[in-house]
Design a protein around this motif. Sequence first.
Motif, PDB file in Angstrom:
ATOM      1  N   MET A 179       3.987  23.016   6.000  1.00  0.00           N
ATOM      2  CA  MET A 179       4.645  24.314   6.115  1.00  0.00           C
ATOM      3  C   MET A 179       3.955  25.060   7.228  1.00  0.00           C
ATOM      4  N   PRO A 180       4.594  25.801   8.040  1.00  0.00           N
ATOM      5  CA  PRO A 180       6.027  26.053   8.017  1.00  0.00           C
ATOM      6  C   PRO A 180       6.813  24.852   8.549  1.00  0.00           C
ATOM      7  N   VAL A 181       8.059  24.783   8.137  1.00  0.00           N
ATOM      8  CA  VAL A 181       8.950  23.720   8.575  1.00  0.00           C
ATOM      9  C   VAL A 181      10.293  24.344   8.947  1.00  0.00           C
ATOM     10  N   THR A 182      10.909  23.810   9.993  1.00  0.00           N
ATOM     11  CA  THR A 182      12.231  24.275  10.405  1.00  0.00           C
ATOM     12  C   THR A 182      13.205  23.116  10.312  1.00  0.00           C
ATOM     13  N   ILE A 183      14.320  23.364   9.658  1.00  0.00           N
ATOM     14  CA  ILE A 183      15.391  22.376   9.565  1.00  0.00           C
ATOM     15  C   ILE A 183      16.548  22.923  10.388  1.00  0.00           C
ATOM     16  N   ALA A 184      16.915  22.184  11.430  1.00  0.00           N
ATOM     17  CA  ALA A 184      17.948  22.650  12.366  1.00  0.00           C
ATOM     18  C   ALA A 184      19.103  21.668  12.396  1.00  0.00           C
ATOM     19  N   GLU A 185      20.292  22.222  12.552  1.00  0.00           N
ATOM     20  CA  GLU A 185      21.477  21.396  12.722  1.00  0.00           C
ATOM     21  C   GLU A 185      22.102  21.744  14.074  1.00  0.00           C
ATOM     22  N   ILE A 186      22.309  20.725  14.885  1.00  0.00           N
ATOM     23  CA  ILE A 186      22.905  20.905  16.204  1.00  0.00           C
ATOM     24  C   ILE A 186      24.386  20.574  16.110  1.00  0.00           C
ATOM     25  N   GLY A 187      25.228  21.499  16.554  1.00  0.00           N
ATOM     26  CA  GLY A 187      26.670  21.305  16.470  1.00  0.00           C
ATOM     27  C   GLY A 187      27.160  21.289  15.040  1.00  0.00           C
ATOM     28  N   PRO A 188      26.895  22.352  14.288  1.00  0.00           N
ATOM     29  CA  PRO A 188      27.159  22.348  12.856  1.00  0.00           C
ATOM     30  C   PRO A 188      28.613  22.521  12.431  1.00  0.00           C
ATOM     31  N   ARG A 207      31.747  23.615  10.876  1.00  0.00           N
ATOM     32  CA  ARG A 207      32.078  24.691   9.938  1.00  0.00           C
ATOM     33  C   ARG A 207      30.899  25.071   9.039  1.00  0.00           C
ATOM     34  N   GLY A 208      29.805  24.310   9.092  1.00  0.00           N
ATOM     35  CA  GLY A 208      28.626  24.630   8.289  1.00  0.00           C
ATOM     36  C   GLY A 208      28.577  23.953   6.933  1.00  0.00           C
ATOM     37  N   THR A 209      29.492  23.032   6.675  1.00  0.00           N
ATOM     38  CA  THR A 209      29.530  22.419   5.347  1.00  0.00           C
ATOM     39  C   THR A 209      28.366  21.454   5.107  1.00  0.00           C
ATOM     40  N   LEU A 210      27.904  20.745   6.139  1.00  0.00           N
ATOM     41  CA  LEU A 210      26.751  19.862   5.951  1.00  0.00           C
ATOM     42  C   LEU A 210      25.526  20.675   5.561  1.00  0.00           C
ATOM     43  N   MET A 211      25.274  21.780   6.253  1.00  0.00           N
ATOM     44  CA  MET A 211      24.113  22.609   5.923  1.00  0.00           C
ATOM     45  C   MET A 211      24.260  23.192   4.522  1.00  0.00           C
ATOM     46  N   ALA A 230      11.066  27.243   4.023  1.00  0.00           N
ATOM     47  CA  ALA A 230      11.514  26.659   5.288  1.00  0.00           C
ATOM     48  C   ALA A 230      12.363  27.642   6.078  1.00  0.00           C
ATOM     49  N   SER A 231      12.427  27.407   7.369  1.00  0.00           N
ATOM     50  CA  SER A 231      13.361  28.130   8.238  1.00  0.00           C
ATOM     51  C   SER A 231      14.528  27.196   8.516  1.00  0.00           C
ATOM     52  N   PHE A 232      15.724  27.739   8.507  1.00  0.00           N
ATOM     53  CA  PHE A 232      16.928  26.954   8.773  1.00  0.00           C
ATOM     54  C   PHE A 232      17.602  27.521  10.009  1.00  0.00           C
ATOM     55  N   ALA A 233      17.995  26.630  10.910  1.00  0.00           N
ATOM     56  CA  ALA A 233      18.587  27.061  12.175  1.00  0.00           C
ATOM     57  C   ALA A 233      19.872  26.304  12.438  1.00  0.00           C
ATOM     58  N   MET A 234      20.869  27.048  12.892  1.00  0.00           N
ATOM     59  CA  MET A 234      22.142  26.470  13.292  1.00  0.00           C
ATOM     60  C   MET A 234      22.223  26.599  14.813  1.00  0.00           C
ATOM     61  N   THR A 254      24.504  31.315   0.235  1.00  0.00           N
ATOM     62  CA  THR A 254      23.237  30.614   0.092  1.00  0.00           C
ATOM     63  C   THR A 254      22.078  31.595   0.169  1.00  0.00           C
ATOM     64  N   PRO A 255      21.067  31.392  -0.665  1.00  0.00           N
ATOM     65  CA  PRO A 255      19.914  32.314  -0.653  1.00  0.00           C
ATOM     66  C   PRO A 255      18.956  32.085   0.509  1.00  0.00           C
ATOM     67  N   ALA A 256      19.086  30.975   1.210  1.00  0.00           N
ATOM     68  CA  ALA A 256      18.164  30.658   2.305  1.00  0.00           C
ATOM     69  C   ALA A 256      18.414  31.563   3.513  1.00  0.00           C
ATOM     70  N   THR A 257      17.360  31.780   4.269  1.00  0.00           N
ATOM     71  CA  THR A 257      17.475  32.542   5.499  1.00  0.00           C
ATOM     72  C   THR A 257      17.853  31.563   6.613  1.00  0.00           C
ATOM     73  N   ILE A 258      18.986  31.846   7.260  1.00  0.00           N
ATOM     74  CA  ILE A 258      19.500  30.962   8.302  1.00  0.00           C
ATOM     75  C   ILE A 258      19.624  31.746   9.594  1.00  0.00           C
ATOM     76  N   GLY A 259      19.192  31.144  10.673  1.00  0.00           N
ATOM     77  CA  GLY A 259      19.300  31.779  11.979  1.00  0.00           C
ATOM     78  C   GLY A 259      20.228  30.992  12.880  1.00  0.00           C
ATOM     79  N   TRP A 260      20.817  31.705  13.864  1.00  0.00           N
ATOM     80  CA  TRP A 260      21.699  31.073  14.851  1.00  0.00           C
ATOM     81  C   TRP A 260      21.116  31.239  16.221  1.00  0.00           C
TER      82      TRP A 260
END
Length: 77
Positions: free
Chosen positions: A16-25, A27-31, A49-53, A71-77
Motif C-alpha cells: 500500500m498504497p496501490v493504484t488500480i487503473a483501467e485504460i479505455g474503460p 462504459r465502466g462495467t469491468l471496473m 487503494a486508488s482507482f483510476a479510469m 460504488t463506495p470506492a474513490t475513483i479518479g479520471w
Amino acid sequence: VAVWLYEAWLATGRPMPVTIAEIGPGRGTLMKDMLRTLSRLDPALTAGASFAMIETSPRLADVQRQTLAATPATIGW
C-alpha cells in the motif's frame, strides 16, 4: 480480472498504497464488477487503494461516472 489482481497483490506482500487503473474503460462495467469482487475479497484493499479510469472521451467519462456512482470506492479520471 479482479481475482487475478487480488492474487498478484497478495503475492507481492499486500503493498500500500496501490493504484488500480483501467485504460479505455468503455462504459465502466469491468471496473464496477472488479470493485464488487474486490470489496468481497478484501474490503481493506478497496478502502485503501486508488482507482483510476484512463479515458479521453468526455461523453464516455460521464457514462462511467453514472455506472460507478453507487460504488463506495474513490475513483479518479
